[in-house]
Motif scaffolding. Structure first.
Motif, PDB file in Angstrom:
ATOM      1  N   LEU A  77       0.830  -1.206   0.000  1.00  0.00           N
ATOM      2  CA  LEU A  77       0.000   0.000   0.000  1.00  0.00           C
ATOM      3  C   LEU A  77       0.868   1.261   0.000  1.00  0.00           C
ATOM      4  O   LEU A  77       0.555   2.245  -0.679  1.00  0.00           O
ATOM      5  CB  LEU A  77      -0.919   0.005   1.223  1.00  0.00           C
ATOM      6  N   GLY A  78       1.952   1.228   0.770  1.00  0.00           N
ATOM      7  CA  GLY A  78       2.843   2.374   0.822  1.00  0.00           C
ATOM      8  C   GLY A  78       3.447   2.701  -0.536  1.00  0.00           C
ATOM      9  O   GLY A  78       3.488   3.868  -0.949  1.00  0.00           O
ATOM     10  N   PHE A  79       3.905   1.675  -1.244  1.00  0.00           N
ATOM     11  CA  PHE A  79       4.477   1.913  -2.577  1.00  0.00           C
ATOM     12  C   PHE A  79       3.396   2.339  -3.555  1.00  0.00           C
ATOM     13  O   PHE A  79       3.596   3.244  -4.371  1.00  0.00           O
ATOM     14  CB  PHE A  79       5.174   0.662  -3.095  1.00  0.00           C
ATOM     15  N   SER A  80       2.223   1.698  -3.483  1.00  0.00           N
ATOM     16  CA  SER A  80       1.160   1.956  -4.447  1.00  0.00           C
ATOM     17  C   SER A  80       0.662   3.396  -4.381  1.00  0.00           C
ATOM     18  O   SER A  80       0.533   4.072  -5.406  1.00  0.00           O
ATOM     19  CB  SER A  80      -0.010   0.990  -4.202  1.00  0.00           C
ATOM     20  N   ILE A  81       0.381   3.891  -3.177  1.00  0.00           N
ATOM     21  CA  ILE A  81      -0.176   5.238  -3.058  1.00  0.00           C
ATOM     22  C   ILE A  81       0.831   6.286  -3.510  1.00  0.00           C
ATOM     23  O   ILE A  81       0.456   7.313  -4.085  1.00  0.00           O
ATOM     24  CB  ILE A  81      -0.650   5.498  -1.609  1.00  0.00           C
ATOM     25  N   ALA A  82       2.121   6.007  -3.305  1.00  0.00           N
ATOM     26  CA  ALA A  82       3.143   6.948  -3.762  1.00  0.00           C
ATOM     27  C   ALA A  82       3.279   6.902  -5.277  1.00  0.00           C
ATOM     28  O   ALA A  82       3.338   7.943  -5.943  1.00  0.00           O
ATOM     29  CB  ALA A  82       4.474   6.627  -3.095  1.00  0.00           C
ATOM     30  N   GLN A  83       3.315   5.694  -5.839  1.00  0.00           N
ATOM     31  CA  GLN A  83       3.510   5.559  -7.279  1.00  0.00           C
ATOM     32  C   GLN A  83       2.360   6.189  -8.063  1.00  0.00           C
ATOM     33  O   GLN A  83       2.573   6.863  -9.067  1.00  0.00           O
ATOM     34  CB  GLN A  83       3.663   4.076  -7.632  1.00  0.00           C
ATOM     35  N   LYS A  84       1.140   5.990  -7.602  1.00  0.00           N
ATOM     36  CA  LYS A  84      -0.017   6.552  -8.303  1.00  0.00           C
ATOM     37  C   LYS A  84      -0.048   8.069  -8.221  1.00  0.00           C
ATOM     38  O   LYS A  84      -0.748   8.718  -8.996  1.00  0.00           O
ATOM     39  CB  LYS A  84      -1.316   5.975  -7.725  1.00  0.00           C
ATOM     40  N   SER A  85       0.711   8.615  -7.292  1.00  0.00           N
ATOM     41  CA  SER A  85       0.756  10.068  -7.134  1.00  0.00           C
ATOM     42  C   SER A  85       2.025  10.673  -7.719  1.00  0.00           C
ATOM     43  O   SER A  85       2.285  11.867  -7.539  1.00  0.00           O
ATOM     44  CB  SER A  85       0.645  10.429  -5.645  1.00  0.00           C
ATOM     45  N   GLY A  86       2.822   9.848  -8.394  1.00  0.00           N
ATOM     46  CA  GLY A  86       3.998  10.358  -9.073  1.00  0.00           C
ATOM     47  C   GLY A  86       5.275  10.388  -8.254  1.00  0.00           C
ATOM     48  O   GLY A  86       6.270  10.974  -8.687  1.00  0.00           O
ATOM     49  N   PHE A  87       5.279   9.753  -7.079  1.00  0.00           N
ATOM     50  CA  PHE A  87       6.484   9.693  -6.245  1.00  0.00           C
ATOM     51  C   PHE A  87       6.912   8.228  -6.156  1.00  0.00           C
ATOM     52  O   PHE A  87       6.192   7.399  -5.600  1.00  0.00           O
ATOM     53  CB  PHE A  87       6.203  10.247  -4.852  1.00  0.00           C
ATOM     54  N   PHE A  88       8.066   7.895  -6.706  1.00  0.00           N
ATOM     55  CA  PHE A  88       8.501   6.503  -6.778  1.00  0.00           C
ATOM     56  C   PHE A  88       9.304   6.148  -5.523  1.00  0.00           C
ATOM     57  O   PHE A  88      10.510   6.331  -5.469  1.00  0.00           O
ATOM     58  CB  PHE A  88       9.312   6.262  -8.050  1.00  0.00           C
ATOM     59  N   ASN A  89       8.582   5.660  -4.553  1.00  0.00           N
ATOM     60  CA  ASN A  89       9.170   5.367  -3.246  1.00  0.00           C
ATOM     61  C   ASN A  89       9.686   3.934  -3.215  1.00  0.00           C
ATOM     62  O   ASN A  89       8.936   2.989  -3.009  1.00  0.00           O
ATOM     63  CB  ASN A  89       8.113   5.578  -2.159  1.00  0.00           C
ATOM     64  N   LEU A  90      10.991   3.781  -3.398  1.00  0.00           N
ATOM     65  CA  LEU A  90      11.620   2.463  -3.293  1.00  0.00           C
ATOM     66  C   LEU A  90      12.159   2.214  -1.889  1.00  0.00           C
ATOM     67  O   LEU A  90      12.895   1.260  -1.674  1.00  0.00           O
ATOM     68  CB  LEU A  90      12.758   2.336  -4.309  1.00  0.00           C
ATOM     69  N   GLY A  91      11.777   3.057  -0.946  1.00  0.00           N
ATOM     70  CA  GLY A  91      12.340   2.982   0.396  1.00  0.00           C
ATOM     71  C   GLY A  91      11.488   2.247   1.399  1.00  0.00           C
ATOM     72  O   GLY A  91      11.675   2.417   2.606  1.00  0.00           O
ATOM     73  N   GLY A  92      10.554   1.427   0.933  1.00  0.00           N
ATOM     74  CA  GLY A  92       9.686   0.712   1.862  1.00  0.00           C
ATOM     75  C   GLY A  92      10.441  -0.170   2.833  1.00  0.00           C
ATOM     76  O   GLY A  92      10.051  -0.296   4.010  1.00  0.00           O
ATOM     77  N   MET A 226      -4.260  13.952  -5.617  1.00  0.00           N
ATOM     78  CA  MET A 226      -3.057  13.122  -5.613  1.00  0.00           C
ATOM     79  C   MET A 226      -2.971  12.303  -6.896  1.00  0.00           C
ATOM     80  O   MET A 226      -1.908  12.211  -7.525  1.00  0.00           O
ATOM     81  CB  MET A 226      -3.082  12.204  -4.388  1.00  0.00           C
ATOM     82  N   ARG A 227      -4.085  11.712  -7.302  1.00  0.00           N
ATOM     83  CA  ARG A 227      -4.087  10.904  -8.528  1.00  0.00           C
ATOM     84  C   ARG A 227      -3.857  11.762  -9.759  1.00  0.00           C
ATOM     85  O   ARG A 227      -3.115  11.382 -10.674  1.00  0.00           O
ATOM     86  CB  ARG A 227      -5.408  10.147  -8.652  1.00  0.00           C
ATOM     87  N   LEU A 228      -4.475  12.939  -9.776  1.00  0.00           N
ATOM     88  CA  LEU A 228      -4.296  13.831 -10.921  1.00  0.00           C
ATOM     89  C   LEU A 228      -2.852  14.302 -11.030  1.00  0.00           C
ATOM     90  O   LEU A 228      -2.290  14.379 -12.135  1.00  0.00           O
ATOM     91  CB  LEU A 228      -5.239  15.030 -10.795  1.00  0.00           C
ATOM     92  N   SER A 229      -2.234  14.603  -9.903  1.00  0.00           N
ATOM     93  CA  SER A 229      -0.823  15.034  -9.919  1.00  0.00           C
ATOM     94  C   SER A 229       0.078  13.929 -10.457  1.00  0.00           C
ATOM     95  O   SER A 229       1.074  14.207 -11.128  1.00  0.00           O
ATOM     96  CB  SER A 229      -0.384  15.429  -8.508  1.00  0.00           C
ATOM     97  N   GLY A 230      -0.267  12.676 -10.146  1.00  0.00           N
ATOM     98  CA  GLY A 230       0.537  11.563 -10.633  1.00  0.00           C
ATOM     99  C   GLY A 230       0.323  11.274 -12.105  1.00  0.00           C
ATOM    100  O   GLY A 230       1.270  10.968 -12.838  1.00  0.00           O
ATOM    101  N   MET A 231      -0.935  11.414 -12.571  1.00  0.00           N
ATOM    102  CA  MET A 231      -1.246  11.088 -13.966  1.00  0.00           C
ATOM    103  C   MET A 231      -0.818  12.191 -14.929  1.00  0.00           C
ATOM    104  O   MET A 231      -0.275  11.930 -15.997  1.00  0.00           O
ATOM    105  CB  MET A 231      -2.750  10.819 -14.122  1.00  0.00           C
ATOM    106  N   ASN A 232      -1.078  13.445 -14.547  1.00  0.00           N
ATOM    107  CA  ASN A 232      -0.801  14.556 -15.453  1.00  0.00           C
ATOM    108  C   ASN A 232      -0.520  15.822 -14.638  1.00  0.00           C
ATOM    109  O   ASN A 232      -1.436  16.576 -14.307  1.00  0.00           O
ATOM    110  CB  ASN A 232      -1.988  14.781 -16.392  1.00  0.00           C
TER     111      ASN A 232
END
Length: 358
Positions: A77-92, A226-232
């Motif tokens: 969930l932590g990675f998913s919510i970040a990725q969908k918002s445009g922040f690629f969190n590989l630090g889980g 958050m989703r809009l910022s990640g998509m466009n």
């Protein structure tokens, strides 16, 4: 005529396509694994019997599967919510460790607390610990435009070696020769849910986190932003979205979820901190989120699959001696097969849409 009816049926129930393709991918991967197991002289049917029995066939194994499910779900969930918002969190992985460390430090001083307070405060400390660590990468991103892929990855190693240093030094249990902390007191441990297994109440906390993430993303204005910022990002700026605010919230929530996983693993399963405490929960969370296509239902099912793989492959190894490399190959083939199946799912759905438009 019948073909058009079938297409209309599948368009309305697209989950059947997704689920069916995923099931086919898993069965094909297990067939490949069975061939490899047979080539080393082990009966694959017997091996898979141990797999399913170990993961689901008895109360203890089922409890172990759900116990693995709990931290994996939080990290995914932590990675998913970040990725969908445009922040690629590989630090889980590091945030998981940070959550466990903060929970352990608080729990060590909660021996005389009431059960509710004794459980709640370390969990909250774990959430804060994960959020604080992720905020370091976030600050680097916001202030210096640093690449979050590199900063979050490097923070993983920092936390892993910090834990190794602490459990062999300042936090080491003086009554043990092992490099680990003193076990946390009983009042701060999550209660068991099922006699004959180690299944604990952290499972329901993880499910609550899943529901909260779904609600945040799908039912709130903030989630839409958050989703809009990640998509466009350009559209988000044009719509007046405060990108910096959305990014800060995403960073904190993402780290908090991974930190929650660390706290739940400490308080519900391991009870002490040590080197290798995580066992790659944070990294597996990335694969789970990708396999689940970042949807709540998909992440739930993918997490259950990963948890079963962890428990079931261990049962195969103990029961019939399947070598560890074969187990890793099996897990990798399943992941690749499911990800590839997503491509065919998209192609099928696109063809259905084109057929409707025509």
């Amino acid at each position: 005529m019948h073909n058009q009816k079938l297409k209309a049926f599948l368009r309305k129930r697209s989950f059947l396509i997704t689920g069916g393709m995923a099931l086919i991918a898993i069965l094909l991967a297990m067939l490949v694994g069975g061939v490899l197991i047979m080539l080393i002289g082990i009966d694959p049917i017997l091996a898979y019997r141990y797999f399913f029995y170990g993961a689901f066939g008895n109360i203890y194994g089922f409890g172990e599967t759900i116990n693995k499910f709990t931290p994996l779900l939080c990290c995914a969930l932590g990675f998913s919510i970040a990725q969908k918002s445009g922040f690629f969190n590989l630090g889980g992985e590091g945030q998981f460790y940070a959550g466990a460390l903060c929970a352990a430090l608080v729990a060590a001083n909660m021996g005389s607390a009431s059960p509710i307070v004794g459980i709640a405060l370390p969990v909250l400390a774990g959430i804060v610990g994960g959020a604080v660590l992720s905020s370091i990468a976030g600050a680097l991103k916001i202030l210096f435009n640093a690449n979050e892929l590199l900063s979050t990855m490097m923070l993983n190693y920092i936390m892993q070696y910090l834990i190794a240093l602490l459990v062999s030094g300042a936090l080491k249990n003086p009554n043990s020769s092992m490099e680990q902390t003193v076990p946390i007191p009983d009042p701060v441990r999550l209660p068991a849910l099922m006699e004959g297994s180690r299944l604990h109440a952290g499972f329901f906390i993880a499910l609550a986190a899943l529901l909260l993430v779904w609600f945040l993303h799908q039912r709130t204005v903030l989630g839409f932003e958050m989703r809009l910022s990640g998509m466009n990002p350009k559209s988000a700026r044009y719509a007046g979205v405060n990108e910096r605010r959305s990014l800060i919230i995403v960073i904190l929530v993402s780290g908090a979820l991974a930190g929650l996983g660390g706290a739940l693993e400490l308080q519900g399963n391991q009870y002490k901190l040590m080197s290798g405490f995580s066992n790659n929960f944070g990294f597996d969370g990335i694969g789970i989120a990708v396999m689940g296509q970042y949807t709540p239902a998909g992440i739930f099912l993918s997490t259950l699959l990963f948890a079963a793989l962890r428990v079931g492959t261990g049962s195969m190894q103990r029961g019939v001696g399947v070598p560890t490399p074969i187990l890793y190959i099996l897990q990798g083939v399943i992941i690749i097969s499911v990800i590839v199946s997503n491509y065919f799912v998209r192609r099928i759905k696109d063809s259905l849409v084109e057929g409707r438009d025509a």
